[in-house]
Design an enzyme around this catalytic site. Structure first.
Site, short mmCIF file in Angstrom:
data_model
loop_
_atom_site.label_atom_id
_atom_site.label_comp_id
_atom_site.label_asym_id
_atom_site.label_seq_id
_atom_site.Cartn_x
_atom_site.Cartn_y
_atom_site.Cartn_z
N ARG A 96 -9.59 7.72 -0.90
CA ARG A 96 -10.55 8.31 -0.05
C ARG A 96 -11.79 9.35 -0.75
O ARG A 96 -11.25 10.33 -1.31
CB ARG A 96 -9.88 8.45 1.29
CG ARG A 96 -9.44 7.74 2.04
CD ARG A 96 -8.80 8.23 3.25
NE ARG A 96 -8.56 7.05 4.31
CZ ARG A 96 -9.37 6.76 5.32
NH1 ARG A 96 -10.50 7.38 5.70
NH2 ARG A 96 -9.08 5.87 6.25
N GLU A 126 -10.25 -9.99 3.10
CA GLU A 126 -9.26 -9.54 3.79
C GLU A 126 -9.32 -9.45 5.22
O GLU A 126 -10.16 -8.67 5.85
CB GLU A 126 -8.74 -8.12 3.19
CG GLU A 126 -7.33 -7.90 3.70
CD GLU A 126 -6.79 -6.44 3.48
OE1 GLU A 126 -6.97 -6.01 2.09
OE2 GLU A 126 -6.16 -5.91 4.11
N HIS A 157 0.87 6.17 2.00
CA HIS A 157 1.81 7.17 2.85
C HIS A 157 2.82 7.89 1.95
O HIS A 157 3.11 9.02 2.23
CB HIS A 157 2.51 6.27 3.92
CG HIS A 157 2.16 5.89 4.87
ND1 HIS A 157 0.56 5.97 5.19
CD2 HIS A 157 2.41 5.36 6.27
CE1 HIS A 157 0.34 5.63 6.41
NE2 HIS A 157 1.21 5.01 6.97
N ARG A 167 -7.65 12.50 1.15
CA ARG A 167 -6.27 13.00 1.90
C ARG A 167 -5.08 12.62 1.33
O ARG A 167 -3.96 13.50 1.73
CB ARG A 167 -6.66 12.81 3.38
CG ARG A 167 -6.37 11.28 3.44
CD ARG A 167 -6.60 10.80 4.91
NE ARG A 167 -7.91 11.06 5.51
CZ ARG A 167 -8.31 10.40 6.57
NH1 ARG A 167 -7.43 9.75 7.29
NH2 ARG A 167 -9.64 10.51 6.89
N HIS A 199 -5.74 3.56 -1.49
CA HIS A 199 -6.98 3.73 -0.77
C HIS A 199 -7.42 5.31 -1.54
O HIS A 199 -6.90 6.05 -0.99
CB HIS A 199 -7.10 3.72 0.60
CG HIS A 199 -8.20 3.81 1.08
ND1 HIS A 199 -8.37 3.77 2.35
CD2 HIS A 199 -9.42 4.10 0.76
CE1 HIS A 199 -9.66 3.87 2.91
NE2 HIS A 199 -10.14 4.14 1.74
N ASN A 208 0.99 -1.19 0.01
CA ASN A 208 0.04 -0.04 -0.03
C ASN A 208 0.93 1.14 0.02
O ASN A 208 1.86 1.51 0.79
CB ASN A 208 -0.64 -0.13 1.33
CG ASN A 208 -1.76 1.21 1.33
OD1 ASN A 208 -1.44 2.13 1.06
ND2 ASN A 208 -3.16 0.78 1.81
N HIS A 255 -2.99 -4.98 7.83
CA HIS A 255 -3.36 -4.05 8.71
C HIS A 255 -2.48 -4.23 9.74
O HIS A 255 -2.74 -5.09 10.48
CB HIS A 255 -4.61 -3.83 9.10
CG HIS A 255 -4.95 -2.41 9.32
ND1 HIS A 255 -4.38 -1.54 10.38
CD2 HIS A 255 -5.72 -1.42 8.64
CE1 HIS A 255 -4.90 -0.34 10.43
NE2 HIS A 255 -5.50 -0.37 9.19
N THR A 285 -8.09 3.14 8.39
CA THR A 285 -9.34 2.21 8.45
C THR A 285 -9.26 1.63 9.82
O THR A 285 -8.22 1.16 10.23
CB THR A 285 -9.05 1.21 7.21
OG1 THR A 285 -8.79 1.85 6.18
CG2 THR A 285 -10.34 0.26 7.32
N1 PXP Z 1 -5.44 -3.58 4.71
C1 PXP Z 1 -6.31 -2.44 4.74
C2 PXP Z 1 -8.12 -2.77 4.12
C3 PXP Z 1 -6.17 -1.19 5.25
O1 PXP Z 1 -7.03 0.05 5.32
C4 PXP Z 1 -4.77 -0.75 5.24
C5 PXP Z 1 -4.29 0.60 5.55
O2 PXP Z 1 -4.41 1.41 4.42
C6 PXP Z 1 -3.76 -1.69 5.23
C7 PXP Z 1 -4.28 -3.38 4.78
C8 PXP Z 1 -2.40 -1.84 5.47
O3 PXP Z 1 -1.95 -1.34 6.61
P1 PXP Z 1 -0.59 -0.77 7.11
O4 PXP Z 1 -0.59 0.55 6.53
O5 PXP Z 1 -0.93 -0.66 8.66
O6 PXP Z 1 0.22 -1.95 6.69
#
Ligand code: PXP
Length: 398
Positions: free
Chosen positions: A200, A306, A165, A204, A198, A162, A346, A256
Site C-alpha cells: 500500500r 479477480e 495480516h 501500513r 499488497h 495473502n 475477498h 480493499t
Molecule cells: N483479493 C483482493 C484483491 C484483496 O484486496 C484481498 C484483501 O487483501 C483479498 C483478495 C483477500 O481477502 P481476505 O483477506 O478477506 O481473504
C-alpha cells in the site's frame, strides 16, 4: 473418449473457446456414461445450416442444432460390430449467438445447451414424439446443465494466500516479528500455489523490504496487489513479480472495499497494463461481478480478472447468498468466455470457499483473513492445509 470438433472458417466472426466446448463435451459424455464413445461436433454458419435443414427436414431457413446418429447405432447389421460412435451434432453458431442474446446468456452457455440437447437426441430422446418425452428431455437437460456447473477437469483450483495480516501484527509492535517472509514459506510448504501481498502507498503492513525478500524467496508465484499509483508502479516494474493485481486503494479503508471501476478509467488502467506488459508482467484487475467491468477489462488488455466475492461472503440470508453466488458464477463464465483468466477472492472463509472453488471457470482463489486468523488458534501450517483440503474436494465435485 474422443470428440472431434470442427469449426468452419465462416464462424470466425464469433469468438469461440474450443477448449471450453471440448471440456464440456467430455463431461457430458461422462455424465451420460458414454465416455467410451466417439462424438463429432460441427460448428457452422446459418447459410450452411439452411442447406442441411432443407435437405434433412424439408424446412426453410436455419435451425439451431441437428443431430445425426451414427449408422452403427441405427443399422442392426453394423450394431453388432461394437463400434462405439454416437454420431454428429451440427450447430449453427449464428443462430446460437442470436439465441444467446435473446435469452441473456453467453454464447458458450447457449452452445453448451445446444450440445446437451443434440447429445440427448443421439441417445434416443425426442421432444417431438410426445408431451411426456418433451418434459422428460427438458428435465434431463436442466439436470445435466446443473451438473456441468460443478464439473471440473482434473485441474484443481489453486490457493493463493495473502500474508498482509502477518505484517499487520508486526507493524503493531514496530519490531521484526512475525515476518511475512517466513509466513509465505510455511504457506508454500503446506500447499499454497501462490503468495499475495499488497504494497500500500501508506505502507501500513507490507514494507518495501518484504516485497524484495519475497521476490527472492517465493518458490511458487508472487502476486503483487497494488493501486495504480506511479510510485508503486515503478517498484513493481523493478521487482518483476509473477503478476500484479490492480485494486482501488483508499487511504481510510480497512481493506480493499469495492472492485475497480475499469470502464471509467480505461485510459489510466490501460496505460498501466501496457507498461506492465512491456516488462513481461501479466495484470489482473480486481472487479465486481459486473458484465460492464469484464468487457472493459478485456478491451484494455488485462490477462486476468479477480472477481470480488465480498458481497457473497457478507450475505446475511441464504437467498441473498444464492443471488450473489449466481452473479459470480455468471461473471466468471462471461470473463472466461471472453478469453480472460479468472481468479476470485475477498472475504472467503472455511464455509464460503467450497462453492466458489467448484466453479470450473475459476483458476485461483486469493484468501488472507480467514487463514491467518485461524492460524492464531491452529498454527499456519494446519490452517493452510484445511483450506487446501476444502478446495481440493470442491474441485472434484461432479
Ligand atoms: N483479493 C483482493 C484483491 C484483496 O484486496 C484481498 C484483501 O487483501 C483479498 C483478495 C483477500 O481477502 P481476505 O483477506 O478477506 O481473504
Amino acid at each position: 473418449m474422443t470428440i472431434e470438433l470442427t469449426v468452419r472458417k465462416t464462424c470466425k466472426r464469433h469468438r469461440i473457446n474450443t477448449d471450453l466446448l471440448l471440456r464440456r463435451g467430455r463431461w457430458l459424455l461422462r455424465l451420460n456414461k458414454v465416455q467410451d464413445h466417439t462424438l463429432s461436433l460441427l460448428l457452422i454458419d446459418d447459410q450452411e445450416m439452411s442447406g442441411l435443414n432443407a435437405q434433412w427436414r424439408h424446412k426453410p431457413g436455419p435451425t439451431n442444432v441437428l443431430s445425426f446418429p451414427s449408422e452403427s447405432a441405427t443399422d442392426p447389421g453394423l450394431a453388432g460390430l461394437g463400434l462405439k460412435e454416437l454420431g454428429d451434432i451440427v450447430i449453427s453458431v449464428d443462430t446460437a449467438a442470436r439465441e444467446a442474446e435473446q435469452y441473456h446468456e453467453t454464447l458458450h452457455q447457449r452452445l453448451t445447451w445446444l450440445i446437451t440437447h443434440g447429445l440427448l437426441h443421439l441417445l434416443g430422446m425426442d421432444h417431438e414424439r410426445s408431451e411426456g418425452e418433451a418434459q422428460a428431455m427438458y428435465l434431463r437437460e436442466q439436470q445435466l446443465i446443473q451438473q456441468l456447473q460443478h464439473a471440473k477437469d482434473s485441474t484443481m483450483t489453486q490457493l493463493a494466500i495473502n500474508v498482509d495480516h502477518v505484517a499487520t501484527i508486526r507493524q503493531a509492535r514496530g519490531i521484526t516479528e512475525p515476518d511475512p517472509v517466513a509466513a509465505a514459506a510455511i504457506c508454500e510448504l503446506a500447499g499454497a500455489a501462490g503468495i499475495v501481498v499488497h504494497l500500500r502507498e501508506d505502507r501500513r503492513h507490507i514494507q518495501d523490504r518484504d516485497v524484495h525478500l519475497l521476490r527472492q524467496t517465493i518458490k511458487t508465484k508472487m502476486n503483487l496487489e497494488m493501486g495504480a499509483a506511479r510510485e508503486i508502479i515503478d517498484i513493481a516494474l523493478a521487482l518483476k513479480p509473477d503478476m500484479v493485481t490492480l485494486v482501488p486503494e483508499k487511504r481510510l479503508e480497512l481493506t480493499t472495499e469495492g472492485g475497480l471501476n475499469v470502464s471509467g478509467q480505461k485510459k489510466k488502467l490501460g496505460a498501466t497494463i501496457e507498461e506492465m506488459s512491456r516488462a513481461g508482467i501479466p495484470v489482473s484487475l480486481f472487479i465486481d461481478p459486473d458484465s460492464k467491468q469484464i468487457k472493459a477489462a478485456r478491451a484494455i488488455g488485462a490477462t486476468f480478472v479477480e472477481i470480488h466475492t465480498g458481497r457473497y461472503c457478507d450475505a446475511t440470508s441464504e437467498q441473498e447468498r444464492d443471488l450473489e453466488f449466481r452473479l459470480i458464477a455468471q461473471a466468471a463464465e462471461e470473463a472466461y468466455d471472453l478469453g480472460l483468466r479468472v481468479n476470485a477472492g475477498h472475504g472467503l472463509d472455511y464455509q464460503t470457499t467450497a462453492r466458489i472453488a467448484a466453479l470450473d471457470s475459476i483458476e485461483e482463489l486469493s484468501i488472507g483473513h480467514a487463514i491467518i486468523t485461524r492460524a492464531v488458534f491452529t498454527g499456519l501450517d494446519q490452517a493452510v492445509r484445511e483450506m487446501h483440503q476444502i478446495i481440493r474436494e470442491a474441485s472434484r465435485l461432479g
